[in-house]
Write an enzyme that holds these catalytic residues in place. Structure first.
Site, PDB file in Angstrom:
ATOM      1  N   LYS A  65       0.839  -1.209   0.000  1.00  0.00           N
ATOM      2  CA  LYS A  65       0.000   0.000   0.000  1.00  0.00           C
ATOM      3  C   LYS A  65       0.864   1.246   0.000  1.00  0.00           C
ATOM      4  CE  LYS A  65       0.906   1.307   4.450  1.00  0.00           C
ATOM      5  NZ  LYS A  65       1.675   2.480   4.803  1.00  0.00           N
TER       6      LYS A  65
ATOM      7  N   ASP B   9      -2.505  -1.817   9.712  1.00  0.00           N
ATOM      8  CA  ASP B   9      -2.542  -1.869   8.245  1.00  0.00           C
ATOM      9  C   ASP B   9      -3.093  -3.193   7.705  1.00  0.00           C
ATOM     10  OD1 ASP B   9      -1.432   0.655   7.765  1.00  0.00           O
ATOM     11  OD2 ASP B   9       0.619  -0.089   7.594  1.00  0.00           O
TER      12      ASP B   9
HETATM   13  C1  LIG Z   1       2.424   4.145   9.072  1.00  0.00           C
HETATM   14  C2  LIG Z   1       1.277   3.267   8.639  1.00  0.00           C
HETATM   15  O1  LIG Z   1       1.759   2.255   7.776  1.00  0.00           O
HETATM   16  C3  LIG Z   1       0.289   4.105   7.838  1.00  0.00           C
HETATM   17  O2  LIG Z   1      -0.705   3.314   7.223  1.00  0.00           O
HETATM   18  C4  LIG Z   1       0.566   2.635   9.821  1.00  0.00           C
HETATM   19  O3  LIG Z   1       0.076   3.634  10.695  1.00  0.00           O
HETATM   20  C5  LIG Z   1       1.406   1.623  10.573  1.00  0.00           C
HETATM   21  O4  LIG Z   1       0.632   0.493  10.704  1.00  0.00           O
HETATM   22  P1  LIG Z   1       1.234  -0.901  11.258  1.00  0.00           P
HETATM   23  O5  LIG Z   1       2.621  -1.087  10.763  1.00  0.00           O
HETATM   24  O6  LIG Z   1       0.195  -1.942  10.974  1.00  0.00           O
HETATM   25  O7  LIG Z   1       1.320  -0.552  12.772  1.00  0.00           O
HETATM   26  P2  LIG Z   1       0.951  -1.416  14.056  1.00  0.00           P
HETATM   27  O8  LIG Z   1       1.624  -2.731  13.972  1.00  0.00           O
HETATM   28  O9  LIG Z   1      -0.522  -1.372  14.305  1.00  0.00           O
HETATM   29  O10 LIG Z   1       1.681  -0.523  15.148  1.00  0.00           O
HETATM   30  C6  LIG Z   1       3.090  -0.440  15.215  1.00  0.00           C
HETATM   31  C7  LIG Z   1       3.448   0.793  16.012  1.00  0.00           C
HETATM   32  O11 LIG Z   1       3.232   1.968  15.195  1.00  0.00           O
HETATM   33  C8  LIG Z   1       2.718   3.027  15.998  1.00  0.00           C
HETATM   34  N1  LIG Z   1       1.369   3.393  15.514  1.00  0.00           N
HETATM   35  C9  LIG Z   1       0.736   2.644  14.562  1.00  0.00           C
HETATM   36  C10 LIG Z   1      -0.511   3.015  14.097  1.00  0.00           C
HETATM   37  C11 LIG Z   1      -1.108   4.181  14.652  1.00  0.00           C
HETATM   38  N2  LIG Z   1      -2.318   4.581  14.250  1.00  0.00           N
HETATM   39  N3  LIG Z   1      -0.467   4.890  15.609  1.00  0.00           N
HETATM   40  C12 LIG Z   1       0.773   4.535  16.029  1.00  0.00           C
HETATM   41  O12 LIG Z   1       1.350   5.202  16.880  1.00  0.00           O
HETATM   42  C13 LIG Z   1       2.725   2.510  17.417  1.00  0.00           C
HETATM   43  O13 LIG Z   1       3.968   2.857  17.977  1.00  0.00           O
HETATM   44  C14 LIG Z   1       2.630   1.002  17.240  1.00  0.00           C
HETATM   45  O14 LIG Z   1       3.171   0.308  18.339  1.00  0.00           O
HETATM   46  N1  LIG Z   2       6.084 -11.220   7.087  1.00  0.00           N
HETATM   47  C1  LIG Z   2       6.902 -10.173   7.302  1.00  0.00           C
HETATM   48  N2  LIG Z   2       7.402  -9.483   6.263  1.00  0.00           N
HETATM   49  C2  LIG Z   2       8.222  -8.420   6.482  1.00  0.00           C
HETATM   50  N3  LIG Z   2       8.626  -8.021   7.696  1.00  0.00           N
HETATM   51  C3  LIG Z   2       8.161  -8.676   8.761  1.00  0.00           C
HETATM   52  C4  LIG Z   2       7.281  -9.774   8.608  1.00  0.00           C
HETATM   53  N4  LIG Z   2       6.961 -10.209   9.825  1.00  0.00           N
HETATM   54  C5  LIG Z   2       7.620  -9.427  10.701  1.00  0.00           C
HETATM   55  N5  LIG Z   2       8.371  -8.520  10.084  1.00  0.00           N
HETATM   56  C6  LIG Z   2       9.209  -7.496  10.753  1.00  0.00           C
HETATM   57  O1  LIG Z   2       8.451  -6.288  10.768  1.00  0.00           O
HETATM   58  C7  LIG Z   2       9.263  -5.158  10.480  1.00  0.00           C
HETATM   59  C8  LIG Z   2       8.472  -4.223   9.568  1.00  0.00           C
HETATM   60  O2  LIG Z   2       8.354  -4.871   8.317  1.00  0.00           O
HETATM   61  P1  LIG Z   2       7.352  -4.404   7.177  1.00  0.00           P
HETATM   62  O3  LIG Z   2       7.941  -4.830   5.898  1.00  0.00           O
HETATM   63  O4  LIG Z   2       5.959  -4.804   7.479  1.00  0.00           O
HETATM   64  O5  LIG Z   2       7.471  -2.834   7.386  1.00  0.00           O
HETATM   65  P2  LIG Z   2       6.642  -1.652   6.854  1.00  0.00           P
HETATM   66  O6  LIG Z   2       6.292  -1.906   5.447  1.00  0.00           O
HETATM   67  O7  LIG Z   2       7.419  -0.414   7.161  1.00  0.00           O
HETATM   68  O8  LIG Z   2       5.324  -1.689   7.722  1.00  0.00           O
HETATM   69  P3  LIG Z   2       4.134  -0.629   7.767  1.00  0.00           P
HETATM   70  O9  LIG Z   2       4.077   0.077   6.456  1.00  0.00           O
HETATM   71  O10 LIG Z   2       2.922  -1.503   8.010  1.00  0.00           O
HETATM   72  O11 LIG Z   2       4.441   0.253   8.915  1.00  0.00           O
HETATM   73  C9  LIG Z   2      10.529  -5.674   9.816  1.00  0.00           C
HETATM   74  O12 LIG Z   2      11.634  -5.079  10.464  1.00  0.00           O
HETATM   75  C10 LIG Z   2      10.514  -7.190  10.005  1.00  0.00           C
HETATM   76  O13 LIG Z   2      11.583  -7.624  10.808  1.00  0.00           O
END
Ligand SMILES: C[C@](O)(CO)[C@H](O)COP(=O)(O)OP(=O)(O)OC[C@H]1O[C@@H](n2ccc(N)nc2=O)[C@H](O)[C@@H]1O
Ligand SMILES: Nc1ncnc2c1ncn2[C@@H]1O[C@H](COP(=O)(O)OP(=O)(O)OP(=O)(O)O)[C@@H](O)[C@H]1O
Length: 321
Positions: A13, A142
């Site tokens: 996304k 997400d």
């Molecule tokens: C940055 C985005 O990707 C935008 O869509 C999302 O807000 C992140 O979503 P995500 O990776 O699914 O995050 P989660 O696994 O729910 O949360 C990870 C951490 O991100 C922060 N978090 C996430 C979502 C949110 N609305 N507020 C937050 O402050 C918090 O520190 C949380 O502990």
């Molecule tokens: N299936 C997975 N694929 C990728 N990373 C994973 C997975 N499971 C756990 N992780 C851990 O989660 C962390 C975040 O990975 P991811 O690729 O989801 O990040 P992101 O795209 O920045 O996430 P978001 O956009 O939801 O905040 C990585 O540092 C990785 O170690």
């Protein structure tokens, strides 16, 4: 009889608009965001067997293969929901990564969504979209969007979704950075910047974005791309400023940090322009690699969904802005 393995394809996304509000009592931030699913995908295969998880493809080395993998958390949540032993679910998960790891494109969330979707079929649970979305929301903010795909407005901590009509295929160039950023660090940095009043509030209301999507004009949408986490991502990774500039100089209509970064997404006029921008950007030396992608695309789906031997899950209705 051992059920046949199930493979599900699931999209990355980009947040076209991400307005971050106050921190809630549970530590999450209140969001108003517009998600779009892009044609960068992971594939997740589930099969009955010794419990385990393996990860292949780009960036696989940095993805945990044990209980820290979000896909494995999805196995446990679904096992609990259907009365299986979460410590012995009898399932193997194979992930093929095409979504950049820790890039702000929700790759881990996508794998969790795909796992829920695939196991629902493997275990013949017949859970509906709403129930899967509810389980998805427990796994991460997400995750529900990765199940749904398309273009959607997300509120709450990002998990409450309403589909949005997008009248156009948008063409994107995605610039991947050399190292990832951890999402909690980026939210923390935003809080820090806001305390020192440098964080600003870049993303305005969501309505103009929805109107631009309904119009289908990429130029209109380009003017409205915005992400409150961008200042925080740039503060942690100052080189992103150069990347963002280089994309626009290469001919993109606009660029934005994707979610928590460090991936940058550039909206282009059309498919040809995206190819030209990608070529120029990859020569500019500002990022590790470049991809071209389109959006919106479907959420989690069986790979080869066009096959007729599996029921196609109902598509949620699309609403106008
Ligand atoms: C940055 C985005 O990707 C935008 O869509 C999302 O807000 C992140 O979503 P995500 O990776 O699914 O995050 P989660 O696994 O729910 O949360 C990870 C951490 O991100 C922060 N978090 C996430 C979502 C949110 N609305 N507020 C937050 O402050 C918090 O520190 C949380 O502990
Ligand atoms: N299936 C997975 N694929 C990728 N990373 C994973 C997975 N499971 C756990 N992780 C851990 O989660 C962390 C975040 O990975 P991811 O690729 O989801 O990040 P992101 O795209 O920045 O996430 P978001 O956009 O939801 O905040 C990585 O540092 C990785 O170690």
């Amino acid at each position: 009889m051992v059920p046949t393995p199930i493979t599900v394809r699931v999209p990355a996304k980009v947040n076209l608009h991400l307005a971050v509000g106050d921190t809630r009592a549970d530590g999450y931030h209140e969001l108003a965001t517009v998600f779009q699913a892009l044609s960068l995908t992971d594939e997740v295969t589930v099969r009955s067997g010794e419990p385990g998880i393996d990860v292949h493809g780009e960036g696989a080395d940095s993805v945990p293969t044990g209980s820290g993998n979000l896909a494995w958390k999805a196995v446990r949540v679904l096992a609990e929901r259907c009365g299986r032993d979460p410590d012995a679910p009898g399932v193997q998960v194979s992930i093929h990564k095409g979504i950049p790891v820790a890039g702000g494109m929700a790759g881990g969330s996508a794998d969790a969504a795909a796992t829920l979707f695939a196991l629902n079929a493997l275990w013949r649970l017949e859970l509906g979209r709403d129930e899967l979305a509810d389980l998805a929301g427990r796994l991460g903010s997400d995750v529900p969007f990765a199940l749904q795909g398309g273009t959607a407005l997300g509120t709450g901590r990002g998990e409450r979704l309403v589909p949005v009509l997008a009248r156009h295929t948008y063409h994107w160039v995605i610039a991947l950075d050399r190292h990832g950023l951890e999402t909690p660090d980026v939210y923390r940095e935003l809080d820090r910047l806001r305390q020192s009043s440098a964080g600003g509030n870049g993303a305005d209301g969501v309505e103009p974005v929805l109107e631009a999507l309904a119009s289908g004009d990429p130029r209109e949408l380009a003017l409205l791309l915005g992400n409150d986490l961008q200042a925080a991502a740039v503060s942690l990774r100052p080189g992103l400023r150069r990347t963002l500039r280089a994309g626009v100089e290469a001919g993109a209509l606009a660029g934005v940090v994707s979610g928590s970064g460090p991936t940058c997404a550039f909206l282009c006029e059309d498919a040809d322009s995206a190819v030209r921008v990608a070529a120029e950007l990859s020569g500019a030396g500002v990022c590790r690699t470049v991809r071209v992608a389109q959006g919106p695309v479907h959420g989690a789906r069986f790979a080869g969904e066009d096959r007729t031997d599996r029921p196609t899950p109902p598509t949620p209705p699309q609403v106008h802005a």
